[in-house]
Motif scaffolding. Structure first.
Motif, PDB file in Angstrom:
ATOM      1  N   VAL A  58      12.228  74.975  72.241  1.00 31.76           N
ATOM      2  CA  VAL A  58      11.810  76.274  72.552  1.00 31.76           C
ATOM      3  C   VAL A  58      11.890  77.251  71.490  1.00 31.76           C
ATOM      4  CG1 VAL A  58      12.366  78.028  74.162  1.00 31.76           C
ATOM      5  CG2 VAL A  58      13.075  75.807  74.785  1.00 31.76           C
ATOM      6  N   LEU A  59      10.555  78.058  71.067  1.00 30.30           N
ATOM      7  CA  LEU A  59      10.536  79.166  70.301  1.00 30.30           C
ATOM      8  C   LEU A  59      10.685  80.632  70.932  1.00 30.30           C
ATOM      9  CD1 LEU A  59       7.498  78.133  68.082  1.00 30.30           C
ATOM     10  CD2 LEU A  59      10.314  77.755  67.723  1.00 30.30           C
ATOM     11  N   ASN A  60      11.409  81.363  70.358  1.00 31.12           N
ATOM     12  CA  ASN A  60      11.009  82.980  70.887  1.00 31.12           C
ATOM     13  C   ASN A  60      11.343  83.603  69.571  1.00 31.12           C
ATOM     14  OD1 ASN A  60      11.308  84.752  72.642  1.00 31.12           O
ATOM     15  ND2 ASN A  60      13.627  84.884  72.766  1.00 31.12           N
ATOM     16  N   TYR A  61      10.398  84.705  69.387  1.00 30.48           N
ATOM     17  CA  TYR A  61      10.070  85.360  68.308  1.00 30.48           C
ATOM     18  C   TYR A  61      10.055  84.653  66.982  1.00 30.48           C
ATOM     19  CZ  TYR A  61      11.010  89.296  71.605  1.00 30.48           C
ATOM     20  OH  TYR A  61      11.040  90.155  72.526  1.00 30.48           O
ATOM     21  N   GLY A  62       9.407  83.484  67.134  1.00 30.74           N
ATOM     22  CA  GLY A  62       9.226  82.674  65.802  1.00 30.74           C
ATOM     23  C   GLY A  62      10.361  81.878  65.463  1.00 30.74           C
ATOM     24  N   GLN A  63      11.625  81.831  66.164  1.00 34.67           N
ATOM     25  CA  GLN A  63      12.570  80.889  66.061  1.00 34.67           C
ATOM     26  C   GLN A  63      12.763  80.195  66.815  1.00 34.67           C
ATOM     27  OE1 GLN A  63      15.441  84.819  65.331  1.00 34.67           O
ATOM     28  NE2 GLN A  63      15.918  83.574  63.358  1.00 34.67           N
ATOM     29  N   LYS A  64      13.722  78.924  66.545  1.00 34.72           N
ATOM     30  CA  LYS A  64      14.101  78.033  67.510  1.00 34.72           C
ATOM     31  C   LYS A  64      15.451  78.561  68.319  1.00 34.72           C
ATOM     32  CE  LYS A  64      15.617  73.848  66.593  1.00 34.72           C
ATOM     33  NZ  LYS A  64      15.240  72.254  65.938  1.00 34.72           N
ATOM     34  N   LEU A  65      14.891  78.557  69.692  1.00 30.59           N
ATOM     35  CA  LEU A  65      16.022  79.112  70.422  1.00 30.59           C
ATOM     36  C   LEU A  65      16.924  78.176  71.182  1.00 30.59           C
ATOM     37  CD1 LEU A  65      16.915  81.624  72.214  1.00 30.59           C
ATOM     38  CD2 LEU A  65      15.239  81.034  74.072  1.00 30.59           C
ATOM     39  N   ALA A  66      16.212  76.937  71.540  1.00 28.55           N
ATOM     40  CA  ALA A  66      16.943  75.902  72.119  1.00 28.55           C
ATOM     41  C   ALA A  66      16.198  74.498  71.807  1.00 28.55           C
ATOM     42  CB  ALA A  66      17.059  76.003  73.507  1.00 28.55           C
ATOM     43  N   GLU A  67      16.862  73.492  72.132  1.00 30.17           N
ATOM     44  CA  GLU A  67      16.293  71.996  71.930  1.00 30.17           C
ATOM     45  C   GLU A  67      16.901  71.212  73.060  1.00 30.17           C
ATOM     46  OE1 GLU A  67      15.593  70.775  67.996  1.00 30.17           O
ATOM     47  OE2 GLU A  67      14.772  68.820  68.795  1.00 30.17           O
ATOM     48  N   GLY A  68      16.352  70.485  73.791  1.00 32.23           N
ATOM     49  CA  GLY A  68      17.164  69.340  74.419  1.00 32.23           C
ATOM     50  C   GLY A  68      16.086  68.841  75.608  1.00 32.23           C
ATOM     51  N   SER A 119      -0.231  71.147  60.789  1.00 27.81           N
ATOM     52  CA  SER A 119      -1.375  70.379  60.454  1.00 27.81           C
ATOM     53  C   SER A 119      -1.932  70.851  59.275  1.00 27.81           C
ATOM     54  CB  SER A 119      -2.301  70.452  61.759  1.00 27.81           C
ATOM     55  OG  SER A 119      -2.389  71.837  61.932  1.00 27.81           O
ATOM     56  N   ARG A 120      -1.244  71.742  58.710  1.00 31.27           N
ATOM     57  CA  ARG A 120      -1.838  72.430  57.365  1.00 31.27           C
ATOM     58  C   ARG A 120      -3.169  73.395  57.397  1.00 31.27           C
ATOM     59  NH1 ARG A 120      -1.192  74.161  54.575  1.00 31.27           N
ATOM     60  NH2 ARG A 120      -1.613  73.418  52.751  1.00 31.27           N
ATOM     61  N   VAL A 121      -3.383  73.746  58.489  1.00 33.42           N
ATOM     62  CA  VAL A 121      -4.548  74.907  58.600  1.00 33.42           C
ATOM     63  C   VAL A 121      -3.835  75.983  58.052  1.00 33.42           C
ATOM     64  CG1 VAL A 121      -5.677  76.193  60.488  1.00 33.42           C
ATOM     65  CG2 VAL A 121      -5.279  73.399  60.872  1.00 33.42           C
ATOM     66  N   GLN A 122      -2.583  76.389  58.309  1.00 25.14           N
ATOM     67  CA  GLN A 122      -1.937  77.461  57.480  1.00 25.14           C
ATOM     68  C   GLN A 122      -0.979  76.854  56.383  1.00 25.14           C
ATOM     69  OE1 GLN A 122      -2.301  80.884  57.980  1.00 25.14           O
ATOM     70  NE2 GLN A 122      -3.178  81.122  60.103  1.00 25.14           N
ATOM     71  N   THR A 123      -0.621  77.444  55.502  1.00 29.64           N
ATOM     72  CA  THR A 123       0.361  77.138  54.405  1.00 29.64           C
ATOM     73  C   THR A 123       1.586  78.127  54.796  1.00 29.64           C
ATOM     74  OG1 THR A 123      -1.347  76.758  52.961  1.00 29.64           O
ATOM     75  CG2 THR A 123       0.522  77.135  51.966  1.00 29.64           C
ATOM     76  N   PRO A 124       2.695  77.210  55.198  1.00 31.12           N
ATOM     77  CA  PRO A 124       3.821  78.143  55.299  1.00 31.12           C
ATOM     78  C   PRO A 124       4.456  78.697  53.960  1.00 31.12           C
ATOM     79  CG  PRO A 124       4.456  75.479  55.481  1.00 31.12           C
ATOM     80  CD  PRO A 124       2.769  75.908  55.202  1.00 31.12           C
ATOM     81  N   GLU A 125       5.022  79.893  54.226  1.00 29.06           N
ATOM     82  CA  GLU A 125       5.647  80.568  52.802  1.00 29.06           C
ATOM     83  C   GLU A 125       6.880  79.640  52.411  1.00 29.06           C
ATOM     84  OE1 GLU A 125       4.454  83.030  55.038  1.00 29.06           O
ATOM     85  OE2 GLU A 125       2.830  83.217  53.802  1.00 29.06           O
ATOM     86  N   GLU A 126       7.554  79.116  53.390  1.00 23.37           N
ATOM     87  CA  GLU A 126       8.883  78.449  53.256  1.00 23.37           C
ATOM     88  C   GLU A 126       9.050  77.188  53.872  1.00 23.37           C
ATOM     89  OE1 GLU A 126      12.110  81.120  53.495  1.00 23.37           O
ATOM     90  OE2 GLU A 126      10.928  82.834  52.424  1.00 23.37           O
ATOM     91  N   ARG A 131       4.792  83.987  57.532  1.00 26.09           N
ATOM     92  CA  ARG A 131       4.292  85.338  57.709  1.00 26.09           C
ATOM     93  C   ARG A 131       3.327  86.080  57.632  1.00 26.09           C
ATOM     94  NH1 ARG A 131       8.293  84.775  53.632  1.00 26.09           N
ATOM     95  NH2 ARG A 131      10.365  84.809  54.330  1.00 26.09           N
ATOM     96  N   PHE A 132       2.796  86.894  58.517  1.00 22.74           N
ATOM     97  CA  PHE A 132       1.380  87.526  58.535  1.00 22.74           C
ATOM     98  C   PHE A 132       1.635  89.195  57.969  1.00 22.74           C
ATOM     99  CE2 PHE A 132       0.839  84.418  61.541  1.00 22.74           C
ATOM    100  CZ  PHE A 132      -0.462  83.471  60.850  1.00 22.74           C
ATOM    101  N   GLY A 133       1.833  89.714  56.822  1.00 23.48           N
ATOM    102  CA  GLY A 133       1.965  90.873  56.564  1.00 23.48           C
ATOM    103  C   GLY A 133       3.616  91.022  56.809  1.00 23.48           C
ATOM    104  N   GLY A 134       3.798  91.992  57.539  1.00 22.68           N
ATOM    105  CA  GLY A 134       5.412  92.384  57.899  1.00 22.68           C
ATOM    106  C   GLY A 134       5.827  91.615  59.056  1.00 22.68           C
ATOM    107  N   LEU A 135       5.057  90.751  59.673  1.00 23.03           N
ATOM    108  CA  LEU A 135       5.283  89.834  60.770  1.00 23.03           C
ATOM    109  C   LEU A 135       5.669  88.368  60.457  1.00 23.03           C
ATOM    110  CD1 LEU A 135       5.414  89.815  64.158  1.00 23.03           C
ATOM    111  CD2 LEU A 135       3.306  88.514  63.540  1.00 23.03           C
ATOM    112  N   THR A 136       6.909  88.017  60.871  1.00 25.44           N
ATOM    113  CA  THR A 136       7.362  86.671  60.611  1.00 25.44           C
ATOM    114  C   THR A 136       6.958  85.850  61.939  1.00 25.44           C
ATOM    115  OG1 THR A 136       9.105  87.572  59.018  1.00 25.44           O
ATOM    116  CG2 THR A 136       9.032  85.169  59.671  1.00 25.44           C
ATOM    117  N   ALA A 137       5.830  85.288  61.959  1.00 26.07           N
ATOM    118  CA  ALA A 137       5.369  84.526  63.181  1.00 26.07           C
ATOM    119  C   ALA A 137       6.100  83.243  63.395  1.00 26.07           C
ATOM    120  CB  ALA A 137       4.038  84.192  63.043  1.00 26.07           C
ATOM    121  N   VAL A 138       6.623  82.622  62.386  1.00 23.34           N
ATOM    122  CA  VAL A 138       7.427  81.331  62.251  1.00 23.34           C
ATOM    123  C   VAL A 138       8.517  81.738  61.390  1.00 23.34           C
ATOM    124  CG1 VAL A 138       7.496  78.939  61.992  1.00 23.34           C
ATOM    125  CG2 VAL A 138       5.421  79.898  63.062  1.00 23.34           C
TER     126      VAL A 138
END
Ligand code: ADP
Ligand code: MG
Length: 274
Positions: free
Chosen positions: A230-240, A63-70, A25-32
């Motif tokens: 495939v990501l969309n709005y930070g979420q996984k939308l599809a895989e294949g 790559s740990r350039v950023q630390t995930p919140e979860e 998250r970046f403030g109120g935005l959940t980027a991933v």
């Protein structure tokens, strides 16, 4: 074309990178948002999605350039969720950046030599002359990446495509097991795009190095990748498979909007603009 000075892996197809529930998250935005992604040994995986969908931020978390919140990230059987970026690099995870990071004032050769020193040598000794083995390896990589004639040119004077090739070379200096490539072809002349594709394929086949690549050029993804996430709005939308992704209605809608009819999609026909 061979890359015989680098150390070949013998890929077993077993898990190399496994990330679960990654949230940033970046403030109120959940980027991933709660993303699971894995790469097995020997695989070339594509990561696609509209602009702002979280691809670079996910790379930063892996790559740990950023630390995930979860979430958690495992690499080569080790939990790297809380490891420092240089430790992760040391384990064999290399990456390039969407905004190219080369030392513009240094030559092509010096950039390659220094990239290895960053990995293995303490800060105080980084500016010492590299050993012969390092220079030999850099020379081989320049040959492989068509950069030999630019050996003594400043990196700042290279074209976008040549700089992408240099960055690929810098990532390979450390004998990685996995390379994360962020937009390897953006700003690259079409003739060099084919070269970059060919070099990635050769490195994968001959050295067993795995790739996770963010790419807007769908043909590039289709030619190289066995699986696409495939990501969309930070979420996984599809895989294949690339083929199944290109026919996936939700993916087409994410790129072209809910009204996008398949007649007008260019997803099968080269670049997906976003
Ligand atoms: P992509 O690489 O798919 O284009 P990004 O990962 O760069 O997407 O961005 C995902 C979202 O996170 C975007 O809305 C972007 O504006 C936001 N974002 C990325 N990095 C930061 C940051 N350091 N601070 C605040 N917001 C950020
Ligand atoms: Mg990005």
């Amino acid at each position: 074309m061979t890359v015989d000075t680098l150390t070949p892996n013998a890929p077993t197809g077993s898990p190399l990178l496994t990330a679960k529930g990654v949230t940033k998250r970046f403030g109120g935005l959940t980027a991933v948002n709660d993303v699971d992604i894995h790469v097995n040994e020997g695989e070339v995986i594509g990561l696609i999605g509209p602009n702002g969908s979280g691809k670079t931020t996910l790379f930063d978390c892996l790559s740990r350039v950023q630390t995930p919140e979860e979430g958690s990230v495992q690499f080569r059987g080790q939990d790297i969720t809380n490891k420092r970026p240089h430790k992760v690099a040391h384990l064999g995870l290399a990456r390039t950046f969407q905004v190219i990071r080369v030392y513009r004032e240094l030559t092509v050769l010096e950039n390659l030599e220094l990239s290895l020193q960053w990995k293995n040598v303490p800060m105080s000794k980084r500016m010492l002359r590299p050993g012969k083995a390092v220079t030999d390896k850099a020379e081989k990589l320049m040959d492989f990446l068509l950069l030999t004639r630019l050996r003594d040119d400043r990196a700042g004077a290279l074209s976008g495509g040549q700089r992408r090739l240099l960055e690929l070379g810098m990532s390979l200096m450390s004998d990685p097991k996995l390379v994360l490539l962020d937009e390897a072809t953006s700003g690259v002349n079409p003739s060099l795009v084919e070269e970059i594709k060919d070099r990635i394929r050769t490195v994968n086949k001959e050295l067993g190095i795995s790739f996770l690549l963010v790419e807007h050029d769908i043909r590039f993804v289709k030619d190289l990748c066995s699986r696409v996430v495939v990501l969309n709005y930070g979420q996984k939308l599809a895989e294949g498979s690339p083929e199944s992704i290109m026919e996936n209605r939700a993916v087409i809608e994410a790129y072209f909007g809910a009204d996008g009819d398949e007649e007008s999609t260019v997803i099968d026909d080269g670049k997906v603009s976003s």
